[in-house]
Enzyme design. Sequence first.
Site, short mmCIF file in Angstrom:
data_model
loop_
_atom_site.label_atom_id
_atom_site.label_comp_id
_atom_site.label_asym_id
_atom_site.label_seq_id
_atom_site.Cartn_x
_atom_site.Cartn_y
_atom_site.Cartn_z
N LYS A 1 43.69 42.50 32.35
CA LYS A 1 42.86 41.46 31.71
C LYS A 1 41.48 42.03 31.41
O LYS A 1 40.59 41.35 30.90
CB LYS A 1 42.63 40.28 32.66
CG LYS A 1 43.77 39.36 32.95
CD LYS A 1 43.19 38.11 33.68
CE LYS A 1 43.93 37.80 34.94
NZ LYS A 1 43.31 36.73 35.73
N LYS B 1 39.43 42.79 33.75
CA LYS B 1 38.54 42.19 34.76
C LYS B 1 38.44 43.12 35.97
O LYS B 1 39.43 43.53 36.55
CB LYS B 1 39.11 40.84 35.23
CG LYS B 1 38.58 39.66 34.46
CD LYS B 1 38.85 38.36 35.22
CE LYS B 1 37.91 37.26 34.78
NZ LYS B 1 38.06 36.01 35.50
#
Length: 153
Positions: free
Chosen positions: A45, A47
């Site tokens: 993602k 992240k």
Amino acid sequence: MNKVVLTYGTFDLFHIGHLNLLQRLKDLGDYLLVGVSTDEFNASKGKQTVVRFEDRLRIVQNIKCVDLAIPETHWEQKRGDIEKHDVSIFGMGNDWSGKFDALRDCCEVVYLPRTDDVSSTSMKKLLSVLDKTHIDELKQALGILSTIIDRFD
Ligand code: C2G
């Protein structure tokens, strides 16, 4: 009949926004199942988390309104989880509004208001600024101290 509610998230630096959402979701049913994103899935993602997956999973599992925390390893696992756990409601914060409407054929999908003024991202930014400011302030204080000491020598 147990009404199972399902959600997913990273839950990095667990904060009141996460808790508000989980409690609101639990109020919609009687059993709350939470998928916690693994570090590998977060990498996909884009992240970067502060708290590693094992600790994020344990924190979420020990939140009073959470009945079961499971790993979230990929986007597509939602439908399988809904069927496996006989989920009635899938819910997310409304920053995801509309993104999971495709799941409406297998359960109710709800998007709840996010909690304003708090996010893991803003907390990370604040911590990084505090670190730098803190060091600069310490340097200033040391400079003042050494000036004072010089005067007494
Ligand atoms: N949230 C919230 N209020 C905030 C911050 C987050 O209601 N101030 C909600 C988000 O809307 C989300 C949940 O808390 O529903 C978890 O947020 P994140 O940990 O940021 O989750 P995210 O990285 O968006 O991962 O497959 C779905 C993804 O795993 C969601």
